[in-house]
Motif scaffolding. Structure first.
Motif, mmCIF file in Angstrom:
data_model
loop_
_atom_site.group_PDB
_atom_site.id
_atom_site.type_symbol
_atom_site.label_atom_id
_atom_site.label_comp_id
_atom_site.label_asym_id
_atom_site.label_seq_id
_atom_site.Cartn_x
_atom_site.Cartn_y
_atom_site.Cartn_z
ATOM 1 N N GLY A 107 -43.105 -10.463 16.853
ATOM 2 C CA GLY A 107 -42.211 -10.295 18.003
ATOM 3 C C GLY A 107 -42.474 -11.335 19.079
ATOM 4 O O GLY A 107 -41.540 -11.922 19.635
ATOM 5 N N GLU A 108 -43.755 -11.585 19.375
ATOM 6 C CA GLU A 108 -44.080 -12.548 20.429
ATOM 7 C C GLU A 108 -43.715 -13.975 19.990
ATOM 8 O O GLU A 108 -43.253 -14.781 20.788
ATOM 9 N N GLY A 109 -43.917 -14.265 18.684
ATOM 10 C CA GLY A 109 -43.509 -15.584 18.174
ATOM 11 C C GLY A 109 -42.014 -15.782 18.343
ATOM 12 O O GLY A 109 -41.548 -16.857 18.755
ATOM 13 N N PHE A 110 -41.259 -14.738 18.053
ATOM 14 C CA PHE A 110 -39.799 -14.795 18.223
ATOM 15 C C PHE A 110 -39.447 -15.006 19.702
ATOM 16 O O PHE A 110 -38.646 -15.886 20.048
ATOM 17 N N ALA A 111 -40.065 -14.204 20.588
ATOM 18 C CA ALA A 111 -39.749 -14.294 22.021
ATOM 19 C C ALA A 111 -40.078 -15.690 22.565
ATOM 20 O O ALA A 111 -39.311 -16.261 23.353
ATOM 21 N N ARG A 112 -41.207 -16.259 22.131
ATOM 22 C CA ARG A 112 -41.581 -17.593 22.620
ATOM 23 C C ARG A 112 -40.625 -18.670 22.116
ATOM 24 O O ARG A 112 -40.354 -19.651 22.799
ATOM 25 N N SER A 113 -40.106 -18.482 20.888
ATOM 26 C CA SER A 113 -39.153 -19.475 20.374
ATOM 27 C C SER A 113 -37.850 -19.417 21.168
ATOM 28 O O SER A 113 -37.225 -20.442 21.429
ATOM 29 N N LEU A 114 -37.458 -18.214 21.583
ATOM 30 C CA LEU A 114 -36.258 -18.093 22.425
ATOM 31 C C LEU A 114 -36.499 -18.792 23.760
ATOM 32 O O LEU A 114 -35.636 -19.523 24.261
ATOM 33 N N ARG A 115 -37.671 -18.551 24.339
ATOM 34 C CA ARG A 115 -37.996 -19.152 25.636
ATOM 35 C C ARG A 115 -37.957 -20.673 25.544
ATOM 36 O O ARG A 115 -37.446 -21.349 26.434
ATOM 37 N N ASP A 116 -38.479 -21.232 24.454
ATOM 38 C CA ASP A 116 -38.452 -22.695 24.258
ATOM 39 C C ASP A 116 -37.025 -23.221 24.300
ATOM 40 O O ASP A 116 -36.778 -24.352 24.709
ATOM 41 N N ALA A 117 -36.082 -22.395 23.799
ATOM 42 C CA ALA A 117 -34.678 -22.831 23.749
ATOM 43 C C ALA A 117 -33.939 -22.474 25.042
ATOM 44 O O ALA A 117 -32.720 -22.647 25.132
ATOM 45 N N GLY A 118 -34.672 -21.956 26.020
ATOM 46 C CA GLY A 118 -34.053 -21.598 27.307
ATOM 47 C C GLY A 118 -33.245 -20.311 27.236
ATOM 48 O O GLY A 118 -32.395 -20.062 28.077
ATOM 49 N N ILE A 119 -33.501 -19.487 26.209
ATOM 50 C CA ILE A 119 -32.751 -18.232 26.067
ATOM 51 C C ILE A 119 -33.611 -17.076 26.577
ATOM 52 O O ILE A 119 -34.701 -16.822 26.048
ATOM 53 N N LEU A 120 -33.138 -16.401 27.613
ATOM 54 C CA LEU A 120 -33.858 -15.267 28.182
ATOM 55 C C LEU A 120 -33.069 -14.011 27.828
ATOM 56 O O LEU A 120 -31.942 -13.822 28.296
ATOM 57 N N PRO A 121 -33.623 -13.143 26.965
ATOM 58 C CA PRO A 121 -32.842 -12.008 26.460
ATOM 59 C C PRO A 121 -32.540 -10.918 27.490
ATOM 60 O O PRO A 121 -31.668 -10.085 27.253
ATOM 61 N N GLY A 122 -33.232 -10.946 28.626
ATOM 62 C CA GLY A 122 -32.998 -9.924 29.651
ATOM 63 C C GLY A 122 -31.509 -9.841 29.990
ATOM 64 O O GLY A 122 -30.887 -10.853 30.282
ATOM 65 N N GLY A 123 -30.938 -8.620 29.896
ATOM 66 C CA GLY A 123 -29.527 -8.420 30.261
ATOM 67 C C GLY A 123 -28.534 -8.798 29.186
ATOM 68 O O GLY A 123 -27.320 -8.645 29.373
ATOM 69 N N MET A 124 -29.008 -9.306 28.051
ATOM 70 C CA MET A 124 -28.059 -9.744 26.991
ATOM 71 C C MET A 124 -27.664 -8.591 26.071
ATOM 72 O O MET A 124 -28.420 -7.636 25.888
ATOM 73 N N ASN A 125 -26.493 -8.732 25.446
ATOM 74 C CA ASN A 125 -26.114 -7.877 24.313
ATOM 75 C C ASN A 125 -26.478 -8.635 23.051
ATOM 76 O O ASN A 125 -26.055 -9.785 22.876
ATOM 77 N N ILE A 126 -27.242 -7.984 22.177
ATOM 78 C CA ILE A 126 -27.767 -8.704 21.007
ATOM 79 C C ILE A 126 -27.497 -7.900 19.740
ATOM 80 O O ILE A 126 -27.690 -6.674 19.720
ATOM 81 N N ALA A 127 -27.007 -8.593 18.705
ATOM 82 C CA ALA A 127 -26.781 -7.941 17.405
ATOM 83 C C ALA A 127 -27.828 -8.465 16.440
ATOM 84 O O ALA A 127 -28.074 -9.680 16.368
ATOM 85 N N VAL A 128 -28.462 -7.559 15.709
ATOM 86 C CA VAL A 128 -29.509 -7.940 14.753
ATOM 87 C C VAL A 128 -29.086 -7.470 13.370
ATOM 88 O O VAL A 128 -28.759 -6.292 13.184
ATOM 89 N N LEU A 129 -29.063 -8.376 12.404
ATOM 90 C CA LEU A 129 -28.715 -8.021 11.026
ATOM 91 C C LEU A 129 -29.991 -7.692 10.268
ATOM 92 O O LEU A 129 -30.926 -8.504 10.227
ATOM 93 N N GLY A 130 -30.051 -6.501 9.649
ATOM 94 C CA GLY A 130 -31.224 -6.091 8.885
ATOM 95 C C GLY A 130 -32.089 -5.134 9.678
ATOM 96 O O GLY A 130 -31.971 -5.052 10.919
ATOM 97 N N ALA A 131 -32.927 -4.403 8.955
ATOM 98 C CA ALA A 131 -33.764 -3.401 9.618
ATOM 99 C C ALA A 131 -35.136 -3.313 8.953
ATOM 100 O O ALA A 131 -35.776 -2.265 8.967
ATOM 101 N N GLY A 132 -35.603 -4.415 8.360
ATOM 102 C CA GLY A 132 -36.913 -4.435 7.713
ATOM 103 C C GLY A 132 -38.003 -4.790 8.718
ATOM 104 O O GLY A 132 -37.853 -4.593 9.930
ATOM 105 N N GLY A 133 -39.112 -5.343 8.188
ATOM 106 C CA GLY A 133 -40.261 -5.640 9.035
ATOM 107 C C GLY A 133 -39.951 -6.638 10.138
ATOM 108 O O GLY A 133 -40.311 -6.420 11.306
ATOM 109 N N ALA A 134 -39.286 -7.745 9.803
ATOM 110 C CA ALA A 134 -38.983 -8.760 10.819
ATOM 111 C C ALA A 134 -38.039 -8.186 11.867
ATOM 112 O O ALA A 134 -38.223 -8.392 13.076
ATOM 113 N N ALA A 135 -37.022 -7.451 11.405
ATOM 114 C CA ALA A 135 -36.041 -6.876 12.333
ATOM 115 C C ALA A 135 -36.726 -5.930 13.320
ATOM 116 O O ALA A 135 -36.451 -5.954 14.523
#
Ligand code: NAP
Length: 291
Positions: A107-135
């Motif tokens: 999760g933290e690796g994912f969050a840091r990669s978003l931050r690198d791209a200037g994407i701050l998920p706070g307040g966003m609507n997000i769709a996630v495909l899949g429900a396994g370990g990564a999801a």
């Protein structure tokens, strides 16, 4: 002198031959001048506990874990990080002072990669495909980062229902139906956490028309990094969306793990360069990689 000098690190799993962790970790260790070898160890399913007892008597300072050990390790730890506790999954273990501490870097690796791209998920609507370990790691991290609404789109909603218990912001919907189309229509970010499109997977998305429901400003993120550009990303890019692959997530997970192993903060930008120099030639050889 580093606490890892003269020690060993490894990844355990079964299979474990495909793992990129040895390449990633050794690149960083070498660049930092730390005298530590990072290897791979095949540990069959059901042998996690026995292997761990024996490993503690050797030179291992810690290890990463992949399938099938991540869930089993949870109950074998003396301490768990907040994320490992929340995801009920351990992929990094530090062995120090006779204690075992389990972490999960997904999760933290994912969050840091978003931050690198200037994407701050706070307040966003997000769709996630899949429900396994990564999801699960991605969804719970997004909820912790105050995303406004997270729609988990999967083929077996019953299996993922417990995810919605973590936060009122999380809902689980069946993939393919009208509710999925509605979720996509107001998404700022779409994250693929299924293995569809991954190198070596026979199955692919049946079609990409669902991308037509996304607002054009929405970014499409595929956690897959092999190939570097999946069909999903190609189709999304063709429709004008910004796209990201899973390489940033993978790299940040490696950096985080070495920070845990070594007990020291690392210069993430410098480590990223070091890793990419070793990793890109390998990933670019992938047969499925986009030209
Ligand atoms: P997993 O636990 O096996 O979960 C896979 C999910 O995809 C499940 O929800 C599964 O649904 C769903 N799925 C599989 N085939 C499907 C299909 N044909 N149609 C619809 N849904 C399907 O796998 P995982 O560990 O989460 O890994 C998923 C992907 O993420 C892999 O490609 C992995 O390499 C990648 N990953 C990348 C990183 C990174 O650092 N970039 C980190 C972790 C994972 P069911 O439950 O219904 O079977």
């Amino acid at each position: 002198m580093n606490i890892l000098d003269g020690k060993e690190l490894a990844i355990i799993g079964d299979p474990v031959g495909h793992s990129l962790s040895p390449l990633i970790q050794q690149a960083m260790l070498d660049s930092l001048g730390i005298r530590c070898r990072y290897g791979r160890i095949r540990v069959p399913s059901g042998e996690t506990a026995a292997w761990l007892v024996q490993a503690e008597h050797g030179p291992l300072a810690g290890f990463n874990a992949t399938m099938p050990h991540k869930a089993d390790l949870v109950r074998l730890m003396d301490d768990l990080s907040e994320d490992a506790h929340m995801y009920r999954s351990v992929n990094t273990v530090v062995l120090r002072d006779g204690r075992r501490k389990g972490y999960n870097t997904d999760g933290e690796g994912f969050a840091r990669s978003l931050r690198d791209a200037g994407i701050l998920p706070g307040g966003m609507n997000i769709a996630v495909l899949g429900a396994g370990g990564a999801a699960r790691s991605v969804v719970l991290k997004l909820a912790a980062c105050s995303a406004d609404r997270i729609s988990v789109l999967c083929r077996t909603p019953a299996k993922a229902a417990e995810m919605a218990q973590f936060s009122r912001r999380i809902r689980v919907l069946r993939m393919g139906g009208a509710p999925m189309m509605e979720a996509l229509a107001d998404a700022d970010l779409l994250v693929n956490c299924t293995p569809l499109g991954m190198e070596g997977m026979e199955t692919q998305f049946a079609g990409f028309d669902f991308l037509g429901r996304l607002p054009v400003h929405a970014c499409v993120y595929d956690v897959i990094y092999r190939p570097l550009k999946t069909r999903l990303l190609e189709e999304a890019e063709r429709r004008g969306h910004a796209v990201m692959n899973g390489l940033g997530m993978l790299i940040h997970q490696g950096i985080l793990a070495l920070e845990y192993f070594s007990g020291q903060a690392l210069d993430a930008a410098a480590m990223k360069d070091v890793i990419l120099r070793r990793l890109l030639p390998v990933l670019e050889q992938s047969h499925c990689a986009a030209p």
